[in-house]
Design a protein around this motif. Sequence first.
Motif, PDB file in Angstrom:
ATOM      1  N   ARG A   1       6.140  -8.140   5.738  1.00 46.04           N
ATOM      2  CA  ARG A   1       5.507  -6.921   5.481  1.00 46.04           C
ATOM      3  C   ARG A   1       6.288  -5.959   4.543  1.00 46.04           C
ATOM      4  O   ARG A   1       5.816  -5.435   3.500  1.00 46.04           O
ATOM      5  CB  ARG A   1       4.989  -6.216   6.572  1.00 46.04           C
ATOM      6  CG  ARG A   1       4.106  -5.024   6.189  1.00 46.04           C
ATOM      7  CD  ARG A   1       2.867  -5.455   5.461  1.00 46.04           C
ATOM      8  NE  ARG A   1       2.089  -4.456   5.123  1.00 46.04           N
ATOM      9  CZ  ARG A   1       1.023  -4.120   4.500  1.00 46.04           C
ATOM     10  NH1 ARG A   1       0.570  -5.493   3.997  1.00 46.04           N
ATOM     11  NH2 ARG A   1       0.267  -3.303   4.009  1.00 46.04           N
TER      12      ARG A   1
ATOM     13  N   GLN B   1      -7.116  -2.263  10.226  1.00 48.79           N
ATOM     14  CA  GLN B   1      -6.579  -2.020   8.882  1.00 48.79           C
ATOM     15  C   GLN B   1      -7.253  -0.717   8.182  1.00 48.79           C
ATOM     16  O   GLN B   1      -6.746   0.265   7.870  1.00 48.79           O
ATOM     17  CB  GLN B   1      -6.274  -3.036   8.189  1.00 48.79           C
ATOM     18  CG  GLN B   1      -5.621  -2.894   6.609  1.00 48.79           C
ATOM     19  CD  GLN B   1      -5.021  -3.830   6.131  1.00 48.79           C
ATOM     20  OE1 GLN B   1      -4.538  -4.960   6.819  1.00 48.79           O
ATOM     21  NE2 GLN B   1      -4.332  -3.764   5.018  1.00 48.79           N
TER      22      GLN B   1
ATOM     23  N   TRP C   1       3.835  -1.974   9.304  1.00 49.26           N
ATOM     24  CA  TRP C   1       3.676  -1.055   8.219  1.00 49.26           C
ATOM     25  C   TRP C   1       2.623  -0.996   7.195  1.00 49.26           C
ATOM     26  O   TRP C   1       2.466  -2.131   6.611  1.00 49.26           O
ATOM     27  CB  TRP C   1       5.510  -1.335   7.389  1.00 49.26           C
ATOM     28  CG  TRP C   1       6.493  -1.007   7.901  1.00 49.26           C
ATOM     29  CD1 TRP C   1       6.848  -0.951   9.419  1.00 49.26           C
ATOM     30  CD2 TRP C   1       7.561  -0.101   7.647  1.00 49.26           C
ATOM     31  NE1 TRP C   1       8.098  -0.664   9.586  1.00 49.26           N
ATOM     32  CE2 TRP C   1       8.559   0.024   8.457  1.00 49.26           C
ATOM     33  CE3 TRP C   1       7.881   0.173   6.327  1.00 49.26           C
ATOM     34  CZ2 TRP C   1       9.725   0.479   8.426  1.00 49.26           C
ATOM     35  CZ3 TRP C   1       9.196   0.793   5.767  1.00 49.26           C
ATOM     36  CH2 TRP C   1      10.080   0.906   6.960  1.00 49.26           C
ATOM     37  N   PHE C   2       2.071  -0.166   7.117  1.00 45.96           N
ATOM     38  CA  PHE C   2       1.161   0.087   5.924  1.00 45.96           C
ATOM     39  C   PHE C   2       1.306   0.532   4.671  1.00 45.96           C
ATOM     40  O   PHE C   2       1.092   0.178   3.694  1.00 45.96           O
ATOM     41  CB  PHE C   2      -0.308   1.056   6.523  1.00 45.96           C
ATOM     42  CG  PHE C   2      -1.019   0.571   7.791  1.00 45.96           C
ATOM     43  CD1 PHE C   2      -1.812  -0.522   7.745  1.00 45.96           C
ATOM     44  CD2 PHE C   2      -0.665   0.934   8.872  1.00 45.96           C
ATOM     45  CE1 PHE C   2      -2.482  -1.023   8.566  1.00 45.96           C
ATOM     46  CE2 PHE C   2      -1.433   0.476   9.920  1.00 45.96           C
ATOM     47  CZ  PHE C   2      -2.226  -0.468   9.924  1.00 45.96           C
ATOM     48  N   ASP C   3       2.608   1.406   4.631  1.00 48.72           N
ATOM     49  CA  ASP C   3       3.255   2.018   3.671  1.00 48.72           C
ATOM     50  C   ASP C   3       4.462   2.567   3.871  1.00 48.72           C
ATOM     51  O   ASP C   3       5.024   2.137   5.008  1.00 48.72           O
ATOM     52  CB  ASP C   3       2.435   3.228   3.039  1.00 48.72           C
ATOM     53  CG  ASP C   3       2.522   3.561   1.628  1.00 48.72           C
ATOM     54  OD1 ASP C   3       3.532   2.924   1.058  1.00 48.72           O
ATOM     55  OD2 ASP C   3       1.795   4.630   1.261  1.00 48.72           O
ATOM     56  N   ASN C   4       5.304   2.540   2.948  1.00 42.23           N
ATOM     57  CA  ASN C   4       6.980   2.894   3.093  1.00 42.23           C
ATOM     58  C   ASN C   4       6.825   4.363   3.485  1.00 42.23           C
ATOM     59  O   ASN C   4       6.621   5.265   2.905  1.00 42.23           O
ATOM     60  CB  ASN C   4       7.581   2.736   1.892  1.00 42.23           C
ATOM     61  CG  ASN C   4       9.064   2.944   1.890  1.00 42.23           C
ATOM     62  OD1 ASN C   4       9.529   3.154   3.074  1.00 42.23           O
ATOM     63  ND2 ASN C   4       9.970   2.743   0.892  1.00 42.23           N
ATOM     64  N   PRO C   5       7.382   4.722   4.651  1.00 47.20           N
ATOM     65  CA  PRO C   5       7.494   5.956   5.140  1.00 47.20           C
ATOM     66  C   PRO C   5       8.903   6.696   4.918  1.00 47.20           C
ATOM     67  O   PRO C   5       9.276   7.940   5.233  1.00 47.20           O
ATOM     68  CB  PRO C   5       7.312   5.726   6.839  1.00 47.20           C
ATOM     69  CG  PRO C   5       8.002   4.567   6.972  1.00 47.20           C
ATOM     70  CD  PRO C   5       7.769   3.580   5.783  1.00 47.20           C
TER      71      PRO C   5
ATOM     72  N   CYS D   1      -2.415   6.348   7.948  1.00 47.59           N
ATOM     73  CA  CYS D   1      -1.342   5.751   8.837  1.00 47.59           C
ATOM     74  C   CYS D   1      -0.026   5.136   7.807  1.00 47.59           C
ATOM     75  O   CYS D   1      -0.412   4.333   7.012  1.00 47.59           O
ATOM     76  CB  CYS D   1      -1.435   4.701   9.754  1.00 47.59           C
ATOM     77  SG  CYS D   1      -3.061   5.295  10.850  1.00 47.59           S
ATOM     78  N   PHE D   2       1.072   5.463   8.171  1.00 47.21           N
ATOM     79  CA  PHE D   2       2.326   4.803   7.566  1.00 47.21           C
ATOM     80  C   PHE D   2       2.508   3.521   8.317  1.00 47.21           C
ATOM     81  O   PHE D   2       2.908   2.477   7.705  1.00 47.21           O
ATOM     82  CB  PHE D   2       3.568   5.696   7.530  1.00 47.21           C
ATOM     83  CG  PHE D   2       3.539   6.814   6.464  1.00 47.21           C
ATOM     84  CD1 PHE D   2       3.916   6.277   5.153  1.00 47.21           C
ATOM     85  CD2 PHE D   2       3.317   8.110   6.928  1.00 47.21           C
ATOM     86  CE1 PHE D   2       3.844   7.371   4.028  1.00 47.21           C
ATOM     87  CE2 PHE D   2       3.208   9.173   5.883  1.00 47.21           C
ATOM     88  CZ  PHE D   2       3.547   8.652   4.488  1.00 47.21           C
TER      89      PHE D   2
ATOM     90  N   LEU E   1       5.731  -4.570   0.641  1.00 46.08           N
ATOM     91  CA  LEU E   1       5.886  -3.200   0.112  1.00 46.08           C
ATOM     92  C   LEU E   1       6.676  -2.843  -0.587  1.00 46.08           C
ATOM     93  O   LEU E   1       7.148  -1.904  -1.060  1.00 46.08           O
ATOM     94  CB  LEU E   1       5.733  -2.426   1.417  1.00 46.08           C
ATOM     95  CG  LEU E   1       4.410  -2.574   2.379  1.00 46.08           C
ATOM     96  CD1 LEU E   1       4.781  -1.694   3.796  1.00 46.08           C
ATOM     97  CD2 LEU E   1       3.491  -1.894   1.664  1.00 46.08           C
TER      98      LEU E   1
ATOM     99  N   LYS F   1      -5.971   3.107   7.792  1.00 44.37           N
ATOM    100  CA  LYS F   1      -5.806   3.567   6.145  1.00 44.37           C
ATOM    101  C   LYS F   1      -6.735   4.893   6.213  1.00 44.37           C
ATOM    102  O   LYS F   1      -6.343   5.790   5.379  1.00 44.37           O
ATOM    103  CB  LYS F   1      -6.397   2.615   5.293  1.00 44.37           C
ATOM    104  CG  LYS F   1      -5.538   1.529   5.109  1.00 44.37           C
ATOM    105  CD  LYS F   1      -5.855   0.540   3.974  1.00 44.37           C
ATOM    106  CE  LYS F   1      -4.758  -0.339   3.876  1.00 44.37           C
ATOM    107  NZ  LYS F   1      -5.020  -1.241   2.691  1.00 44.37           N
TER     108      LYS F   1
END
Length: 707
Positions: free
Chosen positions: A441, A642, A522-526, A650-651, A445, A646
């Motif tokens: 993941r 998911q 991880w949905f996105d880079n925090p 959420c990060f 990203l 979103k």
Amino acid sequence: MLLPSHHRRAPPRRGGRQPRGGEGSGVADLSSRLAGFLFLLALVAAALCLSSSSSRACSGRRHEEGGSRETLPGGSGATPRVTIFAAPRPPPEGSPARQELAVRSWLALPGNVSVVLLGVHASWLVTAGRLGRRVTVDAAIDSAFMGTPFFHSIVARAQAAPDSDICVLVDAEIILLPEIFDALAHFSKVDRDWFLVAMSRNITEFHYQLADNGSHWVRADGKNVSFKKLQEIPADKWASESSDRGLIMAWNSPSSPLHAGVLPSFLYGRGAHNWWLTHEVLSSEMRLVFDASSLVLGLYPESFSSMHDVSSSKNDRLPAGSWEYNVNRHLAAIYGSYCYRLPRRHSTVLHKVVKQSEEYTFSKADELTLSDFIISKEEKAHGGGSLWRNENSCLSGHLHSSDLPYSLSMLLELAADKNRSVVLGVAGVSYRDMLMTWACRLRYLRVTNFIVCALDHETYEFSVLQGLPVFRDPLSPKNVSFDDCHFGTKCFQQVTKVKSRIVLEILKLGYNVLLSDVDVYWFDNPMPFLYSLGPATFGAQSDEYNDTGPINLPRRLNSGFYFARSDNATVTVMQMIVKHATNSGLSEQPSFYDVMCGENGTNRISDDKCLEANTNLTVVFLNRDLFPNGAYKGLWEKHDVQSTCKELGCFILHNNWINGRKKKLQRQMSSGLWDYDPSSRLCLQDWSDRGSFRQMGHFYPFEDSDR
């Protein structure tokens, strides 16, 4: 099936009206007799043709039984769709000049040819844009942390090609000649799955380039050069240690398997993998194997004349004794039968291909002829000898040579981003599949600044072979349970204390640390958000499960996801936490809260912050909509986890508040938040079948295995 078809010519058609009466009747009679005579001749000719055809067919069957030479099928048919796959190497190891010339030679081939360049280097996008729509760049392949792509991911991507009849896999600097398309067009009419392999010609000097329109080759003075002239360029034998790079491989039916078994995680361009795959395809006997090395299908120019800007030389390339080559030798030695001397037997699928009088013919063979174009070190020293498998790949010493030559400080220097920040994951053997879905993941990203601490040797070796930047903690507990190391267990208490100790060590080396458990999706880079919290600030996930109320109540700090800066205040506090945890009979998690927020929360300054009294370090409990724990709002129980996350923004989402490794794996797989295929050891890509893993989450028993 491979014999040529023989068709009898139909007798001449009789037609036209007969003239009636008078002067024309004699002519008509003569015409009638002549037609009858011609008809008899046609019958005789047809009989002879039938006899000849039958004789040739019988002869063909005898040739097939006896292993004699046969003609490959020709005739009409749709032009095959050919896709050429290559993974260019960035400078200084690769030469942009050589690579662009090679790709232009592929586009100059006749027929329906497209090119897919695999990798993420920005220069390839520029090259593709310059060369036109038939060249695309696909970054969705697995690569090791040093940027080297994985061979099994490249092959899997080729196998997933939706609009291709034939796949070609070739080094990005091999010039292909029109002969290869002519041969592939003939092979496309074979109604069985097949695999073609050929050795390109290793040439020292190449003084030619393609004309601007790509239709023909020219010399330095602008004069045209024939393809026959190119095929006659003197070639040197390949050195055995680099011969793997010279192989050209092609196959039809991309969706059908090439061989039985699993393709190991070879590092592309680091030797052994092409030889290994060819051997396994041959020994599996699932496809016909055509050895076309007698044909000049491609040229590998080691250097160019002065008209080219060569940005690399052989001396710039990775030495064959490097650790990446050792990894490939290790894999070749332990997977498949490449390094085992099996009893010699007659091959039922191997055929040698030659060209005679513009026709491609083949004959059955017992061994590949690829070694005719290779010289081994022994031959250089003593002369003579032949090479099928590279014996250097089969030395027992390589079974224990898969260690990385990097210390923790070296990995930090390689991995850290511009702010000297790294992401740290910690895992043992029981969580290595979850470690990989976490790493996949992050790769997806484009988070490249992560490192992994392995709690045991098995996880360390597994991580090396999966291309992770891993180091081993020598002080980790030795008795880590496979299934009973979840929250609340004695094993969990021991393992968590490793994490805070490693974080402290990294902070002292001058790097900021984002500690992320591998069960955090991880949905996105925090990282940009966490870095923006500012200095003297410690950001941590809240473990509070109530939707409303304070989120920094006692013992509600989750030590499985936090960001710590490398400043004096944070280092001092982390030293206090490590000392507190060492003297505690609990896990490290209560120590984080008690040290920073005080026992019973005496250092709380709001509903989401604490202030450590001795250092003035501010502890921020992260917004749970952005950083939810596993019990918050029942997110894991939602039909579409998911989409729900979103919508919240959420990060990440922590897969905690659940007991047991198997239940945790099942929940994450069935939710669709899974990015790794344990059976192939590949990250799931846009071209992968993700749906099967959602089903596995519902039904997979998660039995232990020895993978």
